[in-house]
Every structure is written in structure tokens, then in C-alpha cells.
Design a protein around this motif. Structure first.
Motif, short mmCIF file in Angstrom:
data_model
loop_
_atom_site.label_atom_id
_atom_site.label_comp_id
_atom_site.label_asym_id
_atom_site.label_seq_id
_atom_site.Cartn_x
_atom_site.Cartn_y
_atom_site.Cartn_z
N GLY A 142 0.87 -1.17 0.00
CA GLY A 142 0.00 0.00 0.00
C GLY A 142 0.90 1.21 0.00
O GLY A 142 1.64 1.43 -0.93
N GLU A 143 0.90 1.94 1.07
CA GLU A 143 1.85 3.03 1.26
C GLU A 143 2.95 2.49 2.16
O GLU A 143 2.88 2.59 3.37
CB GLU A 143 1.16 4.25 1.86
N GLY A 144 3.91 1.83 1.56
CA GLY A 144 4.91 1.07 2.29
C GLY A 144 4.48 -0.38 2.32
O GLY A 144 3.55 -0.79 1.64
N LEU A 145 5.16 -1.18 3.12
CA LEU A 145 4.93 -2.61 3.16
C LEU A 145 4.65 -3.08 4.58
O LEU A 145 5.54 -3.08 5.43
CB LEU A 145 6.15 -3.35 2.61
N ASN A 146 3.40 -3.45 4.85
CA ASN A 146 3.08 -4.14 6.10
C ASN A 146 3.59 -5.56 5.96
O ASN A 146 3.47 -6.17 4.89
CB ASN A 146 1.57 -4.18 6.33
N PHE A 147 4.17 -6.10 7.02
CA PHE A 147 4.60 -7.49 6.97
C PHE A 147 4.33 -8.17 8.30
O PHE A 147 4.20 -7.53 9.34
CB PHE A 147 6.09 -7.61 6.61
N VAL A 148 4.23 -9.50 8.23
CA VAL A 148 4.14 -10.34 9.42
C VAL A 148 5.09 -11.49 9.19
O VAL A 148 5.13 -12.07 8.10
CB VAL A 148 2.71 -10.87 9.64
N VAL A 149 5.86 -11.83 10.21
CA VAL A 149 6.82 -12.92 10.11
C VAL A 149 6.95 -13.59 11.48
O VAL A 149 6.68 -12.96 12.50
CB VAL A 149 8.18 -12.38 9.60
#
Length: 174
Positions: A142-149
Motif C-alpha cells: 500500500g503506502e509502504g509494506l506491512n509485513f508479518v513474520v
């Protein structure tokens, strides 16, 4: 300022000033934990399966994907090859990574796509689905990158801290 790590069990949420396409350029195609990719949003469309016959970007993978719910499941190495030849991700996209192809469809109400960052309330619901399906990583552009790890110890805190980072104010010269 008090920082709150957004986490669920062994998962941590974060944010980076990048995109899915850029991140895929450095992702290993051989990692066992990310052997399969589930695309659940393309260019703000939460039903990528409906785009299989319409999207020129998906032509290269149309014959090799399995439809899971409204998403598209394929081997990560094949996704990386296809995206390197002709970009598939342009923003407001979502991809989940798994060690096996035995997964349940992602509930429609769960999303990582920006522009907002992941909240703890949203992550509690996302985390349950991710945990049940052994999801190893998730990316929401989106506006940048949300991530889950999945992460433990100091790595968990370092990655979790990223969710508080401001967007870059640097304007590229060029």
C-alpha cells in the motif's frame, strides 16, 4: 514515547518503506518455509481469482495456480520467476507464504493491505488464521509494506519496532 510491539504468539508485525515487488527481488526461491505463495489481493482487488482470464500480468501464471477461496496459490519459485519477467505487483497487493499447499482460504475480512499499519486488534484475528495454516510470512503493500513474520528474541523486537517508523521524507533526486 512508549512503543508497543504488535504480536501474536510467535508472529510479529512490522512496516518497511518498500513494496512487495521490491521485496520479492531479494526473497530466496528455495526456502522451505516459503515454498508456496497465496496471492489474496492485486491492485486493491480482493478477488484475484476473478482476474485470471482478464489480467495480462497473470497470464504467465494462469496455468500453474490453484484457486483457494478468492486467492491464487502457487509455488513461490514460480511466482518469483513470473514477477521478475513481468511485474505482477504494483501496490495495494497482498501475499502470504506457507511451507505446504494445504491451507484454508483467507477470511475476506482479514487484510494487510495499506495504507494503514497493522493494529493489535486486527492482528489478533489475522494471527489465528496464520497460526492454524502455518503461515511463515505475509506481505501487504500500500503506502509502504506491512509485513508479518515468525520471530523470536531480539529479532522480534527489532522487527516489531519497525511498525513505529515514519515514512521516508527523502525525495529521490533524478
Amino acid at each position: 514515547m512508549t512503543m508497543k510491539i504488535v504480536s501474536y504468539k510467535n508472529y510479529v508485525a512490522g512496516w518497511l518503506d518498500t513494496s512487495i515487488h521490491d521485496f520479492l527481488e531479494v526473497l530466496s526461491p528455495n526456502a522451505a518455509s516459503t515454498k508456496y505463495a497465496l496471492i489474496t489481493c492485486l491492485d486493491s482487488n480482493p478477488n484475484p481469482a476473478s482476474l485470471l482470464d482478464k489480467s495480462s500480468e497473470l497470464k504467465s501464471i494462469a496455468e500453474i495456480v490453484d484457486v483457494v477461496g478468492k486467492g491464487l496459490l502457487l509455488r513461490t519459485d514460480l511466482l518469483l520467476e513470473a514477477d521478475a519477467l513481468k511485474p505482477i505487483f504494483f501496490g495495494f497487493d497482498e501475499v502470504w507464504f506457507f511451507p505446504t499447499k494445504t491451507i484454508s482460504p483467507k477470511p475476506d475480512s482479514l487484510t494487510l493491505v495499506g495504507p494503514g499499519r497493522i493494529t493489535q486488534a486486527k492482528f489478533n484475528k489475522l494471527g489465528r488464521w496464520m497460526s492454524v495454516n502455518s503461515c511463515s510470512m505475509a506481505l501487504g503493500g500500500g503506502e509502504g509494506l506491512n509485513f508479518v513474520v515468525r520471530a523470536h528474541g531480539l529479532v522480534k523486537f527489532l522487527l516489531g519496532y519497525s511498525i513505529e517508523q515514519p515514512e521516508s521524507s527523502i525525495v529521490p533526486v533524478g
